[in-house]
Design a protein around this motif. Sequence first.
Motif, PDB file in Angstrom:
ATOM      1  N   ILE A 270      40.220  26.295  -2.557  1.00 36.64           N
ATOM      2  CA  ILE A 270      41.104  26.963  -3.524  1.00 36.64           C
ATOM      3  C   ILE A 270      42.397  26.173  -3.688  1.00 36.64           C
ATOM      4  CG2 ILE A 270      42.518  29.022  -3.950  1.00 36.64           C
ATOM      5  CD1 ILE A 270      40.302  30.665  -2.605  1.00 36.64           C
ATOM      6  N   VAL A 271      42.979  25.728  -2.584  1.00 39.05           N
ATOM      7  CA  VAL A 271      44.208  24.937  -2.651  1.00 39.05           C
ATOM      8  C   VAL A 271      43.962  23.652  -3.436  1.00 39.05           C
ATOM      9  CG1 VAL A 271      45.976  23.715  -1.324  1.00 39.05           C
ATOM     10  CG2 VAL A 271      45.056  25.877  -0.468  1.00 39.05           C
ATOM     11  N   ALA A 282      45.135  19.563   1.197  1.00 38.01           N
ATOM     12  CA  ALA A 282      44.962  21.019   1.252  1.00 38.01           C
ATOM     13  C   ALA A 282      45.031  21.523   2.690  1.00 38.01           C
ATOM     14  CB  ALA A 282      43.633  21.413   0.622  1.00 38.01           C
ATOM     15  N   LYS A 283      44.406  20.788   3.594  1.00 41.16           N
ATOM     16  CA  LYS A 283      44.439  21.176   5.005  1.00 41.16           C
ATOM     17  C   LYS A 283      45.865  21.137   5.553  1.00 41.16           C
ATOM     18  CE  LYS A 283      41.385  18.421   6.880  1.00 41.16           C
ATOM     19  NZ  LYS A 283      40.542  17.874   7.962  1.00 41.16           N
ATOM     20  N   GLU A 284      46.606  20.123   5.147  1.00 40.77           N
ATOM     21  CA  GLU A 284      47.994  19.996   5.612  1.00 40.77           C
ATOM     22  C   GLU A 284      48.860  21.136   5.091  1.00 40.77           C
ATOM     23  OE1 GLU A 284      49.133  16.127   4.302  1.00 40.77           O
ATOM     24  OE2 GLU A 284      47.906  15.067   5.791  1.00 40.77           O
ATOM     25  N   LEU A 285      48.649  21.519   3.832  1.00 46.46           N
ATOM     26  CA  LEU A 285      49.400  22.627   3.257  1.00 46.46           C
ATOM     27  C   LEU A 285      49.076  23.945   3.969  1.00 46.46           C
ATOM     28  CD1 LEU A 285      49.056  21.689  -0.519  1.00 46.46           C
ATOM     29  CD2 LEU A 285      51.226  21.868   0.737  1.00 46.46           C
ATOM     30  N   LEU A 286      47.810  24.130   4.303  1.00 48.03           N
ATOM     31  CA  LEU A 286      47.404  25.345   5.013  1.00 48.03           C
ATOM     32  C   LEU A 286      47.961  25.363   6.440  1.00 48.03           C
ATOM     33  CD1 LEU A 286      43.736  25.623   3.743  1.00 48.03           C
ATOM     34  CD2 LEU A 286      45.488  27.385   3.492  1.00 48.03           C
ATOM     35  N   ARG A 294      48.163  32.050   0.204  1.00 48.52           N
ATOM     36  CA  ARG A 294      49.188  32.282  -0.812  1.00 48.52           C
ATOM     37  C   ARG A 294      50.405  31.378  -0.552  1.00 48.52           C
ATOM     38  NH1 ARG A 294      49.602  36.289  -4.364  1.00 48.52           N
ATOM     39  NH2 ARG A 294      48.074  37.566  -3.250  1.00 48.52           N
ATOM     40  N   LYS A 295      50.810  31.273   0.698  1.00 45.32           N
ATOM     41  CA  LYS A 295      51.947  30.426   1.047  1.00 45.32           C
ATOM     42  C   LYS A 295      51.630  28.950   0.801  1.00 45.32           C
ATOM     43  CE  LYS A 295      53.756  33.581   4.581  1.00 45.32           C
ATOM     44  NZ  LYS A 295      54.031  33.761   6.039  1.00 45.32           N
ATOM     45  N   ALA A 296      50.405  28.564   1.115  1.00 49.39           N
ATOM     46  CA  ALA A 296      49.994  27.169   0.931  1.00 49.39           C
ATOM     47  C   ALA A 296      50.045  26.778  -0.535  1.00 49.39           C
ATOM     48  CB  ALA A 296      48.583  26.955   1.484  1.00 49.39           C
TER      49      ALA A 296
END
Length: 301
Positions: A270-271, A282-286, A294-296
Amino acid sequence: MADSLTSLTTEQRNERTKNLDRMATEEMLAVMNEEDHRVAKAVKQVLPSITIAVDEITNSLKGGGRLFYVGAGTSGRLGVLDASECPPTFMADPEMVQSVMAGGGQAFTQARENAEDDESEGVQDLKGKKVTAKDVVIGITASGRTPYPIGALKHAKDIGAYTISLSCNNHSKISAFADCPIEVIVGPEVLTGSTRLKAASAHKMILNMISTTTMVKLGKVYENLMVDVHASNYKLRERAKSILLECTTATYEEAEKALVEANLQVKPAIVMLKGNVSFQQAKELLEQSDGHLRKAVELNT
């Protein structure tokens, strides 16, 4: 002891079902359905206590603790059921939510009623799980006086773990050993003393609430979607794609491609689709958002 047992609400006779053996089939079903309506109302009365329990469990799991359900008979089986459904539903580590049942795993399918009568067995089985002060232990017993979960809760309290009791009688014996006692009073059973009926339904509802809301607070849900679902078979992979389509503007083909690139993990997919980023990004943002989707997404906007 006999007098004490018969004084329990869960052991009293239900005035509305004293003619149960003379009722027609539909009449029996109707009265059972009427009694089941009382269960949700009883659960509503203990929502403040369930709220406290969920917040404590969430804080514990965030800090690396674990949640243990302890029970015998039907109560134990409910714990096994709820714990076993957390990994496939929320991709939770199997160690995160565990069950401890009197009589061991075999008792899930073959009743061992005498396994519940010894407090020391509850202590030893919980010791076998190496419970620490970081963990939370829930003792489940409809009567509130079953020795096995009481012994487990005593031990948990002694070592500093947060303790929760789940029973169906006021002033239950087990409540004395709980930091958060939950006494859900559903009234006498349709079949006298058969707590696999209303009492078990109430406890199943509460366990559903506890595990689901805790996982939401841990970031395993986005909106009302299971974004941490383990896409381990065809049905779940299709569900995962459907979630991607619900959350993004991607086409089916784009959702399928992102899911494959994300190793069948819905949240990073999704990210990726929302932020047009790589799987690694995406993994880093999560990771930066502590797993909250939602925060990611917001971090990348």
